[in-house]
Design an enzyme around this catalytic site. Structure first.
Site, PDB file in Angstrom:
ATOM      1  N   GLY A 110      50.454  37.833  54.388  1.00 10.88           N
ATOM      2  CA  GLY A 110      49.933  39.054  53.784  1.00 10.88           C
ATOM      3  C   GLY A 110      50.943  39.899  53.021  1.00 10.88           C
ATOM      4  O   GLY A 110      50.582  40.953  52.491  1.00 10.88           O
TER       5      GLY A 110
ATOM      6  N   GLU B 107      53.631  33.466  58.214  1.00  9.82           N
ATOM      7  CA  GLU B 107      52.693  32.601  57.477  1.00  9.82           C
ATOM      8  C   GLU B 107      52.406  33.121  56.071  1.00  9.82           C
ATOM      9  O   GLU B 107      51.254  33.365  55.716  1.00  9.82           O
ATOM     10  CB  GLU B 107      51.354  32.564  58.219  1.00  9.82           C
ATOM     11  N   PRO B 108      53.427  33.279  55.258  1.00 10.84           N
ATOM     12  CA  PRO B 108      53.165  33.811  53.914  1.00 10.84           C
ATOM     13  C   PRO B 108      52.470  32.784  53.032  1.00 10.84           C
ATOM     14  O   PRO B 108      52.758  31.585  53.117  1.00 10.84           O
ATOM     15  CB  PRO B 108      54.576  34.071  53.385  1.00 10.84           C
ATOM     16  N   GLY B 109      51.540  33.250  52.224  1.00 12.01           N
ATOM     17  CA  GLY B 109      50.938  32.402  51.204  1.00 12.01           C
ATOM     18  C   GLY B 109      51.393  32.951  49.860  1.00 12.01           C
ATOM     19  O   GLY B 109      52.352  32.483  49.250  1.00 12.01           O
TER      20      GLY B 109
ATOM     21  N   ARG C 186      40.383  36.159  40.885  1.00 10.55           N
ATOM     22  CA  ARG C 186      40.849  37.372  41.564  1.00 10.55           C
ATOM     23  C   ARG C 186      40.437  38.675  40.868  1.00 10.55           C
ATOM     24  O   ARG C 186      39.992  39.615  41.546  1.00 10.55           O
ATOM     25  CB  ARG C 186      42.365  37.330  41.765  1.00 10.55           C
TER      26      ARG C 186
ATOM     27  N   TYR D 102      37.973  40.449  43.434  1.00  9.38           N
ATOM     28  CA  TYR D 102      38.626  41.523  44.206  1.00  9.38           C
ATOM     29  C   TYR D 102      38.928  42.764  43.365  1.00  9.38           C
ATOM     30  O   TYR D 102      39.430  43.752  43.895  1.00  9.38           O
ATOM     31  CB  TYR D 102      39.977  41.048  44.754  1.00  9.38           C
TER      32      TYR D 102
ATOM     33  N   CYS E 270      29.673  32.300  31.531  1.00 11.51           N
ATOM     34  CA  CYS E 270      28.451  33.066  31.299  1.00 11.51           C
ATOM     35  C   CYS E 270      28.135  33.969  32.479  1.00 11.51           C
ATOM     36  O   CYS E 270      27.191  33.720  33.235  1.00 11.51           O
ATOM     37  CB  CYS E 270      27.304  32.115  30.998  1.00 11.51           C
ATOM     38  N   GLU E 271      28.954  34.962  32.658  1.00 13.39           N
ATOM     39  CA  GLU E 271      28.798  35.970  33.712  1.00 13.39           C
ATOM     40  C   GLU E 271      29.328  37.291  33.160  1.00 13.39           C
ATOM     41  O   GLU E 271      30.441  37.323  32.603  1.00 13.39           O
ATOM     42  CB  GLU E 271      29.660  35.619  34.939  1.00 13.39           C
TER      43      GLU E 271
ATOM     44  N   TYR F 248      46.188  31.693  45.103  1.00 10.96           N
ATOM     45  CA  TYR F 248      44.733  31.816  45.066  1.00 10.96           C
ATOM     46  C   TYR F 248      44.202  31.827  43.628  1.00 10.96           C
ATOM     47  O   TYR F 248      43.198  32.458  43.336  1.00 10.96           O
ATOM     48  CB  TYR F 248      44.272  33.058  45.822  1.00 10.96           C
TER      49      TYR F 248
END
Ligand code: LLP
Length: 408
Positions: free
Chosen positions: A224, A265-267, A304, A308, A334-335, A363
């Protein structure tokens, strides 16, 4: 000063010529720098970094991190376990922290020699019945969580993750019932925090819970750690986290009469800043009061911003000195929500210009899809001496359809 990765015009053009656009471009130096920075800043004598593979599972990126000193992998699915193993990680260097795993998945992880982080009473019960008298770790749901966005907050009593503190007694009864050996406690407060308060409180709570279990070997504080989304933004102060952790682990180690291991546990921290999504401007148009800059990529390649509301720096690589204009930068999906940035000041955008969407290594590709039947971008590494290495090709029509299991 090290900064988030932005390629030069020369490199960007070369990449586009060789591999086309959109394309994910990763700077290997930044990857190495991130893992080394984390190792240097956490000074507890027994610290191990388990990379959260979900952030970016490109095998070459994993290999690069491993060669630069990464210890292990935090896996969330059987395939992630498989990839970690095939990338040379030993079972002891993999931890399985799934969300609502099936019994088959619990079995798969255990049979592969991987330690499980059990996140519910149900999982303890099912795992205990299958494999009594084995080692386990528990994922504790911190009483409060945090993160960049509310969708990234993984703590609080109503969260879907982990075992609530109020259920610890029950968890201990199940552990005793099946003679499981609790060797680890784990928590993850959320993704994208910059301050240590919530993290520290969760660690203190875990340290108290730890005293209930005499075989404890490690505390896993999750991932995180926040990253930089803007140029010249100040970096997260990892030292502060290390300073918070040390006295708690010292005390715990004294109580247990041995050095308790710290797991991280870094991503995002390891991969996000290393990568840009390079795309081309296809269309400039004005509708009403809006000037739109349309790109040849979309939310299927980097979700993202739309999912988010994340801010990603967008740079006009081809025309850095152009006169600034206020524009909305949008994708080719198409959104209506397919927007990378609203009201951005961009140096005069022109059709054909290359733009870099920054901090896209975490991500980005891993949450990507082929929506609208537009294949995922190729992925390229920028290595020493500016050498380029293709680490995933962009699929053509047949490959994409066949890869999806369709016959064409
Ligand atoms: N450990 C556990 C148990 C996790 O659930 C996660 C992330 C991590 C570690 C790694 O967190 P990181 O260091 O990458 O923040 N898709 C979102 C982030 C969701 C993360 C979910 N769990 C994003 O695009 O930022």
């Amino acid at each position: 000063m090290d900064n988030i990765f932005v390629p030069s015009i020369k490199i960007a053009k070369k990449v586009e010529q060789e591999f086309g656009a959109p394309v994910y471009l990763t700077n290997v130096e930044t990857l190495k720098n991130r893992i080394q920075k984390m190792q240097k800043n956490f000074s507890w004598e027994n610290t191990k970094i388990f990379y959260a593979l979900k952030a970016n599972y490109n095998p070459e990126i994993l290999k690069t991190l491993k060669n630069a000193g990464l210890y292990g992998v935090d896996a969330v699915s059987p395939f992630e376990i498989e990839l970690a193993k095939r990338s040379g990680f030993l079972p002891s260097q993999i931890i399985f922290t799934a969300s609502n795993p099936s019994s088959e998945e619990l079995e798969f992880a255990h049979k592969n020699g991987v330690l499980l982080n059990l996140g519910s009473l149900s999982e303890i019960e099912r795992f205990g019945r299958l494999f009594p008298s084995t080692k386990v770790s528990l994922r504790i749901n911190p009483e409060s969580g945090t993160g960049e966005d509310k969708k990234m907050n993984t703590g609080g009593k109503d969260s879907k993750f982990g075992i609530n503190v109020s259920q610890i007694q029950k968890a201990k009864e199940l552990i005793d019932k099946y003679k499981l050996v609790l060797v680890g406690l784990h928590f993850h407060v959320g993704s994208g925090f910059y301050e240590a308060q919530v993290f520290k409180k969760a660690l203190e709570d875990n340290a108290k819970i730890a005293l209930l279990f005499e075989n404890l070997e490690f505390i896993d504080v999750g991932g995180g750690y926040g990253v930089r989304y803007k140029l010249n933004e100040k970096e997260i102060d990892l030292k502060r986290f290390s300073v918070e952790v040390t006295p708690i682990l010292e005390k715990l180690s004294k109580e247990f009469g041995k050095t308790i291991e710290l797991r991280l546990e870094p991503g995002k921290f390891l991969v996000a800043e290393s990568t840009v999504l390079l795309a081309k401007i296809t269309t400039i148009k004005t509708n009403g009061d809006k000037k739109y800059v349309g790109l040849n990529t979309g939310l299927n390649h980097l979700i993202r911003p739309s999912y988010y509301g994340s801010y990603h720096e967008i740079i006009n690589i081809s025309n850095p000195k152009g006169k600034k204009q206020k524009v909305d930068i949008v994708g080719n999906i198409c959104e209506s929500g397919d927007v990378f940035g609203r009201e951005r000041e961009l140096p005069e955008p022109r059709e054909g210009d290359l733009v870099a969407i920054c901090t896209a290594g975490g991500y980005g590709a891993s949450m990507g899809s082929n929506y609208n039947l537009r294949p995922l971008p190729a992925e390229v590494l920028l290595e020493k001496n500016n050498e380029l290495k293709l680490v995933r090709k962009r699929l053509n029509f047949e490959e994409l359809l066949n890869g999806l299991g369709y016959k064409i």
